[in-house]
Design an enzyme around this catalytic site. Structure first.
Site, PDB file in Angstrom:
ATOM      1  N   ASP A 166     -11.839  -5.925  -3.866  1.00 54.23           N
ATOM      2  CA  ASP A 166     -12.987  -6.070  -2.957  1.00 54.23           C
ATOM      3  C   ASP A 166     -14.057  -6.954  -3.597  1.00 54.23           C
ATOM      4  OD1 ASP A 166     -11.932  -3.957  -1.081  1.00 54.23           O
ATOM      5  OD2 ASP A 166     -12.161  -2.785  -2.900  1.00 54.23           O
TER       6      ASP A 166
ATOM      7  N   HIS B   3     -13.381   2.903  -2.018  1.00 50.44           N
ATOM      8  CA  HIS B   3     -12.523   1.782  -1.604  1.00 50.44           C
ATOM      9  C   HIS B   3     -11.996   2.122  -0.209  1.00 50.44           C
ATOM     10  CE1 HIS B   3      -9.454  -1.256  -1.396  1.00 50.44           C
ATOM     11  NE2 HIS B   3      -8.559  -0.313  -1.149  1.00 50.44           N
TER      12      HIS B   3
HETATM   13  P1  NAX Z   1       4.542  -0.550  -0.920  1.00 51.78           P
HETATM   14  O1  NAX Z   1       4.770   0.380   0.225  1.00 51.78           O
HETATM   15  O2  NAX Z   1       5.136  -1.920  -0.887  1.00 51.78           O
HETATM   16  O3  NAX Z   1       5.030   0.135  -2.262  1.00 51.78           O
HETATM   17  C1  NAX Z   1       4.728   1.448  -2.584  1.00 51.78           C
HETATM   18  C2  NAX Z   1       5.847   1.969  -3.433  1.00 51.78           C
HETATM   19  O4  NAX Z   1       5.496   3.260  -3.870  1.00 51.78           O
HETATM   20  C3  NAX Z   1       7.169   2.096  -2.673  1.00 51.78           C
HETATM   21  O5  NAX Z   1       8.177   1.371  -3.349  1.00 51.78           O
HETATM   22  C4  NAX Z   1       7.450   3.595  -2.678  1.00 51.78           C
HETATM   23  O6  NAX Z   1       8.823   3.900  -2.791  1.00 51.78           O
HETATM   24  C5  NAX Z   1       6.664   4.037  -3.900  1.00 51.78           C
HETATM   25  N1  NAX Z   1       6.314   5.451  -3.912  1.00 51.78           N
HETATM   26  C6  NAX Z   1       5.985   6.259  -2.870  1.00 51.78           C
HETATM   27  N2  NAX Z   1       5.766   7.499  -3.295  1.00 51.78           N
HETATM   28  C7  NAX Z   1       5.945   7.486  -4.637  1.00 51.78           C
HETATM   29  C8  NAX Z   1       5.895   8.475  -5.639  1.00 51.78           C
HETATM   30  N3  NAX Z   1       5.623   9.739  -5.337  1.00 51.78           N
HETATM   31  N4  NAX Z   1       6.140   8.114  -6.917  1.00 51.78           N
HETATM   32  C9  NAX Z   1       6.454   6.836  -7.224  1.00 51.78           C
HETATM   33  N5  NAX Z   1       6.546   5.863  -6.315  1.00 51.78           N
HETATM   34  C10 NAX Z   1       6.289   6.177  -5.035  1.00 51.78           C
HETATM   35  O7  NAX Z   1       2.962  -0.620  -1.114  1.00 51.78           O
HETATM   36  P2  NAX Z   1       2.092  -1.681  -1.919  1.00 51.78           P
HETATM   37  O8  NAX Z   1       1.740  -2.804  -1.021  1.00 51.78           O
HETATM   38  O9  NAX Z   1       2.728  -1.986  -3.216  1.00 51.78           O
HETATM   39  O10 NAX Z   1       0.750  -0.850  -2.111  1.00 51.78           O
HETATM   40  C11 NAX Z   1       0.732   0.294  -2.949  1.00 51.78           C
HETATM   41  C12 NAX Z   1      -0.549   1.085  -2.751  1.00 51.78           C
HETATM   42  O11 NAX Z   1      -1.666   0.281  -3.073  1.00 51.78           O
HETATM   43  C13 NAX Z   1      -0.784   1.560  -1.312  1.00 51.78           C
HETATM   44  O12 NAX Z   1      -1.233   2.909  -1.344  1.00 51.78           O
HETATM   45  C14 NAX Z   1      -1.916   0.661  -0.837  1.00 51.78           C
HETATM   46  O13 NAX Z   1      -2.675   1.258   0.174  1.00 51.78           O
HETATM   47  C15 NAX Z   1      -2.690   0.477  -2.111  1.00 51.78           C
HETATM   48  N6  NAX Z   1      -3.609  -0.660  -2.176  1.00 51.78           N
HETATM   49  C16 NAX Z   1      -4.781  -0.473  -2.823  1.00 51.78           C
HETATM   50  C17 NAX Z   1      -5.677  -1.488  -3.026  1.00 51.78           C
HETATM   51  C18 NAX Z   1      -6.958  -1.268  -3.747  1.00 51.78           C
HETATM   52  O14 NAX Z   1      -7.753  -2.199  -3.777  1.00 51.78           O
HETATM   53  N7  NAX Z   1      -7.217  -0.124  -4.348  1.00 51.78           N
HETATM   54  C19 NAX Z   1      -5.414  -2.852  -2.479  1.00 51.78           C
HETATM   55  C20 NAX Z   1      -3.991  -3.101  -2.198  1.00 51.78           C
HETATM   56  C21 NAX Z   1      -3.206  -1.941  -1.640  1.00 51.78           C
HETATM   57  O15 NAX Z   1      -3.407  -1.912  -0.259  1.00 51.78           O
END
Ligand code: NAX
Length: 328
Positions: A159, A187
């Site tokens: 952000d 966030h």
């Molecule tokens: P993806 O859905 O591409 O990848 C998430 C991965 O996490 C998947 O491969 C899934 O199998 C895995 N997963 C789910 N539960 C799990 C667990 N219990 N243990 C280990 N792995 C697990 O998401 P992605 O685009 O990589 O984003 C990941 C996270 O970042 C999301 O929650 C998203 O909302 C968050 N974000 C946060 C941001 C921030 O600024 N704080 C910005 C970017 C992003 O949106």
């Protein structure tokens, strides 16, 4: 060559994992002389995809990459980890309210927090990215009571970078001319991008831009909604920019912040700026370059910022209430 740094990443087969793993292996966090071992955690259905990611990493023949661990067991993935990047989380499903997302994700961060306490290095640092990242960080921190609270943080650097880029574009200057852009609070859509304390070429950003209506309206709105705009355009959420911001965030807390500057990071509130003590909120943070950081004190908040900060803090307090039973 020194002993390798062990970097654990949850959700390693996801979008952000795919973007960040090669950059860490190339030395972008710990520098060109520091070998690393990547310790990837996934859920069982994603283990095959993770295998593919690991094969690609091998195929890069990175000189600094001493090993890749792939596991669905947090104790294995966090084993002796110096840095844990908690990226994995359940995505928000259709029709799901924010409260539902918080409840769905909370237990993951209890289990993983406990595993960090038990299995990670005694000097571990933890960054939470998986959303809702502030409250997930709070849960993980409470679940690892033997790990000092100041080792936990969550990410608002994306952000901050978005705000900095928007201000640079509006002023027609390079992003390097824009300093001390800052995000307060959660966030989420209530986050507060602060233009009041930002400078452009050393002058007040507010004076340089000279358009308060744009700053208070379009600018803040565009930073708050940038994630949704990217999903609308790409069909997928931000990944390369999120991975980039995560590298920035880890470096921000490792390297000494230049004098007079600060970076945005979500850390445990000590009550500064009226943010309830104990909440994980985004603040202006300065790092001392020795692993410590502090919240920058003494910034004046005008009525506009105070009102916005009160709203985002109320949201954080409500999120904490929703997961109160998970906070031990
Ligand atoms: P993806 O859905 O591409 O990848 C998430 C991965 O996490 C998947 O491969 C899934 O199998 C895995 N997963 C789910 N539960 C799990 C667990 N219990 N243990 C280990 N792995 C697990 O998401 P992605 O685009 O990589 O984003 C990941 C996270 O970042 C999301 O929650 C998203 O909302 C968050 N974000 C946060 C941001 C921030 O600024 N704080 C910005 C970017 C992003 O949106």
């Amino acid at each position: 060559m020194s002993k390798p740094k062990r970097v654990a990443i949850t959700g390693a087969a996801g979008q952000i994992g795919y973007s960040i793993l090669p950059r860490i292996a190339a030395g972008e966090i710990f520098g060109p002389d520091q070998p690393v071992v990547l310790q990837c955690l996934e859920i069982p259905p994603a283990m095959n995809a993770l295998k593919g990611v690991a094969m690609e990493l091998e195929d890069c023949a990175f000189p600094l990459l001493e090993g890749i661990v792939c596991s669905d067991d947090p104790h294995v993935a966090f084993g002796d980890a110096d840095l844990v990047l908690m990226v994995g989380a359940k995505p928000r499903g259709k029709g799901m309210e924010r409260g539902d997302l918080i409840r769905e994700n909370g237990p993951i961060f209890v289990g993983q927090g406990q595993a960090i306490q038990k299995s990670a290095s005694k000097d571990v640092r933890v960054v939470v990215v998986g959303n809702p990242c502030n409250t997930n960080c709070l849960i993980a921190m409470h679940s690892a009571p033997d790990v000092p609270d100041e080792r936990f943080s969550a990410m608002t650097r994306l952000d901050q970078n978005r705000a900095q880029a928007q201000l640079a574009s509006k002023a027609g200057v390079a992003t390097t001319a824009v300093k001390n852009t800052l995000i307060w609070g959660n966030h989420s859509a209530t986050q507060v991008p602060d233009f009041v304390h930002t400078t452009i070429d050393g002058k007040s950003a507010r004076d340089v831009i000279g358009d308060d209506a744009w700053l208070k309206g379009e600018f803040i709105g565009s930073v708050q909604k940038r994630g949704a705009e990217i999903i609308a355009a790409r069909g997928l959420s931000s990944a390369a920019s999120a991975a980039n911001a995560l590298i920035d965030h880890v470096r921000d807390l490792r390297q000494a912040t230049p004098r007079g500057e600060w970076r945005s990071a979500c850390v445990k509130s000590d009550g500064s700026y009226g943010v309830d003590e104990g909440l994980i909120s985004s603040f202006p943070v300065q790092a001392d370059g020795k692993g410590g950081w502090s919240i920058v004190q003494g910034l004046e908040l005008d009525g506009f910022l105070k009102e916005k900060l009160t709203a985002t803090v109320a949201e954080l307090a409500e999120e904490k209430r929703i997961v109160a039973d998970l906070l031990g």
